[in-house]
Write an enzyme that holds these catalytic residues in place. Structure first.
Site, PDB file in Angstrom:
ATOM      1  N   TRP A   1       0.828  -1.209   0.000  1.00  0.00           N
ATOM      2  CA  TRP A   1       0.000   0.000   0.000  1.00  0.00           C
ATOM      3  C   TRP A   1       0.858   1.253   0.000  1.00  0.00           C
ATOM      4  O   TRP A   1       0.548   2.231  -0.687  1.00  0.00           O
ATOM      5  CB  TRP A   1      -0.961  -0.003   1.186  1.00  0.00           C
ATOM      6  CG  TRP A   1      -1.919  -1.150   1.134  1.00  0.00           C
ATOM      7  CD1 TRP A   1      -2.008  -2.179   2.020  1.00  0.00           C
ATOM      8  CD2 TRP A   1      -2.911  -1.415   0.122  1.00  0.00           C
ATOM      9  NE1 TRP A   1      -2.988  -3.061   1.631  1.00  0.00           N
ATOM     10  CE2 TRP A   1      -3.551  -2.619   0.483  1.00  0.00           C
ATOM     11  CE3 TRP A   1      -3.302  -0.764  -1.041  1.00  0.00           C
ATOM     12  CZ2 TRP A   1      -4.579  -3.175  -0.293  1.00  0.00           C
ATOM     13  CZ3 TRP A   1      -4.321  -1.305  -1.809  1.00  0.00           C
ATOM     14  CH2 TRP A   1      -4.936  -2.496  -1.438  1.00  0.00           C
TER      15      TRP A   1
ATOM     16  N   ASP B   1      -1.608   6.709   6.251  1.00  0.00           N
ATOM     17  CA  ASP B   1      -2.639   5.770   5.805  1.00  0.00           C
ATOM     18  C   ASP B   1      -2.861   4.805   6.971  1.00  0.00           C
ATOM     19  O   ASP B   1      -2.016   3.964   7.262  1.00  0.00           O
ATOM     20  CB  ASP B   1      -2.152   5.022   4.556  1.00  0.00           C
ATOM     21  CG  ASP B   1      -3.139   3.931   4.108  1.00  0.00           C
ATOM     22  OD1 ASP B   1      -4.207   3.782   4.745  1.00  0.00           O
ATOM     23  OD2 ASP B   1      -2.818   3.235   3.122  1.00  0.00           O
TER      24      ASP B   1
ATOM     25  N   LYS C   1     -11.996  -1.936   7.166  1.00  0.00           N
ATOM     26  CA  LYS C   1     -11.224  -2.836   8.035  1.00  0.00           C
ATOM     27  C   LYS C   1     -11.615  -2.650   9.497  1.00  0.00           C
ATOM     28  O   LYS C   1     -12.059  -3.582  10.133  1.00  0.00           O
ATOM     29  CB  LYS C   1      -9.725  -2.595   7.864  1.00  0.00           C
ATOM     30  CG  LYS C   1      -9.118  -3.339   6.677  1.00  0.00           C
ATOM     31  CD  LYS C   1      -8.834  -2.484   5.501  1.00  0.00           C
ATOM     32  CE  LYS C   1      -8.305  -3.266   4.317  1.00  0.00           C
ATOM     33  NZ  LYS C   1      -7.613  -2.419   3.367  1.00  0.00           N
TER      34      LYS C   1
HETATM   35  C1  LIG Z   1      -7.070  -1.967   2.275  1.00  0.00           C
HETATM   36  C2  LIG Z   1      -6.027  -0.929   2.291  1.00  0.00           C
HETATM   37  C3  LIG Z   1      -5.975   0.076   1.314  1.00  0.00           C
HETATM   38  C4  LIG Z   1      -6.894   0.106   0.118  1.00  0.00           C
HETATM   39  O1  LIG Z   1      -8.149   0.505   0.478  1.00  0.00           O
HETATM   40  P1  LIG Z   1      -9.294   0.760  -0.645  1.00  0.00           P
HETATM   41  O2  LIG Z   1     -10.363   1.356   0.216  1.00  0.00           O
HETATM   42  O3  LIG Z   1      -9.631  -0.581  -1.200  1.00  0.00           O
HETATM   43  O4  LIG Z   1      -8.764   1.680  -1.651  1.00  0.00           O
HETATM   44  C5  LIG Z   1      -5.008   1.049   1.439  1.00  0.00           C
HETATM   45  N1  LIG Z   1      -4.144   1.053   2.464  1.00  0.00           N
HETATM   46  C6  LIG Z   1      -4.161   0.103   3.414  1.00  0.00           C
HETATM   47  C7  LIG Z   1      -3.175   0.147   4.528  1.00  0.00           C
HETATM   48  C8  LIG Z   1      -5.106  -0.924   3.364  1.00  0.00           C
HETATM   49  O5  LIG Z   1      -5.126  -1.862   4.312  1.00  0.00           O
END
Ligand SMILES: *Cc1c(COP(=O)(O)O)cnc(C)c1O
Length: 359
Positions: A102, A173, A197
């Site tokens: 990511w 993030d 999540k």
């Molecule tokens: C799942 C995830 C993403 C991607 O998320 P989307 O909502 O599918 O774009 C980005 N960063 C991290 C750390 C993730 O776990």
């Protein structure tokens, strides 16, 4: 019909009580004779839910008054692009810490717009089995911002110490560990997280952004991508994902009932401890590739000695009602995602299964 023990990485488990509340309110929300999904996003009934969700984020996370709380769309992946669109002007650089898939994707998007730098990289030599230490960060004091991924969902690593970036805003993030514990939000210029999540259903992104950064963002990009557009309209510039926001409200209300984020942290640490202890006790068969002080409290990655044993483990787990344990295709092996809403009992059942697997 019994609910399974859900270890999915995302979308992931939700609190049963939050789902049952949605079920109860589904066709007649608050005596209005319609579902919350059928309400206008400009009406009073929906507005109350919207503001309650934002209020719960502020209250539970202790978000200071000089931050905006935004409810956006496009996933965390869209933030990979909108962060540099807003904050990486031509001629400026931004620092990216590469710790996994990511982080790499965020960096790639920044490269389409400017010239980001790599402040550290644990992919090359450590194959993402740890996050860097503060002393390893090669930070540019003139960077527009520093970007990190606080929890690496795929590799199962997590920053337990938030790095100090001085006066350069830290952009995080936090998609897979937001609100796993109380946090000093003032350490960050910006936090963003896809909801699917740790917070609720997919289709919703939570952004917590310092107001001076909102104001400093570029104005020569499409208005839909400017953070100020959403900050100035309480995230009602256009139709928001109303049902996802309603579910965020339900989930955070359960977090509050459970005792807030200190209670979450205690529970999450207990879950991670029982599982890692079981895996360590079975080091004869199981391997955790992640270095101990980088182990994630949210995503526990482990392997067995052969693909055949792993297939057997997954099939046996499924028979016991444990699903979602297959590792990401890039890493293989197994991954147990044990986010806020995964109950202790599910994790301790998995730990027992590990302790007794093919002894
Ligand atoms: C799942 C995830 C993403 C991607 O998320 P989307 O909502 O599918 O774009 C980005 N960063 C991290 C750390 C993730 O776990």
């Amino acid at each position: 019909m019994a609910r399974v023990m859900n270890f999915n990485a995302g979308p992931a488990a939700l609190p049963l009580a939050a789902l049952e509340r949605a079920q109860k309110e589904l066709i007649d929300f608050a005596g209005t004779g319609m579902s919350v999904m059928e309400h206008s996003h400009r009406g009073k009934a929906y507005e109350a839910v919207h503001n309650e969700a934002i209020g719960l984020v502020k209250e539970l996370y202790g978000v200071p008054d000089n931050y905006d709380i935004l409810l956006l769309q496009g996933g965390a992946s869209q933030q990979f692009a909108t962060v540099p669109m807003n904050f990486l002007p031509p001629g400026k650089s931004a620092d990216y810490v590469l710790t996994g898939v990511w982080a790499q994707k965020a960096y790639k998007e920044a490269k389409t717009l400017g010239t980001p730098r790599v402040a550290a990289n644990t992919e090359r030599d450590q194959r993402c089995t740890r996050v860097p230490k503060q002393a390893e960060l090669d930070l540019d004091p003139n960077a527009a911002y520093v970007h990190i991924t606080t929890n690496n969902t795929i590799f199962g690593t997590q920053w337990h110490q938030i790095p100090n970036t001085g006066s350069v805003p830290l952009v995080a993030d936090m998609s897979s560990d937001i609100m796993w514990r109380p946090e000093d939000v003032s350490k960050f210029g910006m936090i963003y997280a896809g909801a699917q999540k740790n917070l609720g259903p997919s289709g919703l992104v939570l952004v917590i952004l310092r107001k001076d950064l909102v104001a400093a963002g570029r104005k020569d990009i499409p208005v839909i991508f400017q953070y100020r557009t959403h900050a100035e309209t309480n995230s009602l510039y256009h139709t928001p994902p109303t049902f996802a926001i309603y579910m965020l409200r339900n989930v955070l209300d359960e977090v509050k009932r459970a005792g807030g984020l200190s209670a979450m942290e205690k529970l999450n640490r207990e879950k991670a401890t029982v599982l890692y202890d079981a895996l360590d006790a079975r080091a004869d068969s199981f391997t955790c590739p992640v270095e101990k002080d980088s182990r994630s409290v949210m995503n526990v990655v482990f392997t067995l000695k052969t693909p055949e044993l792993e297939a057997e483990f997954l099939a046996e787990a499924q028979k016991r009602g444990m699903v979602g344990l297959k590792g990401h295709r890039l890493v293989g092996g197994m991954r147990a995602s044990i986010y806020n809403s995964v109950p202790f009992e599910a994790v301790s059942s998995l730990a027992d299964f590990v302790l007794n697997f093919k002894k």
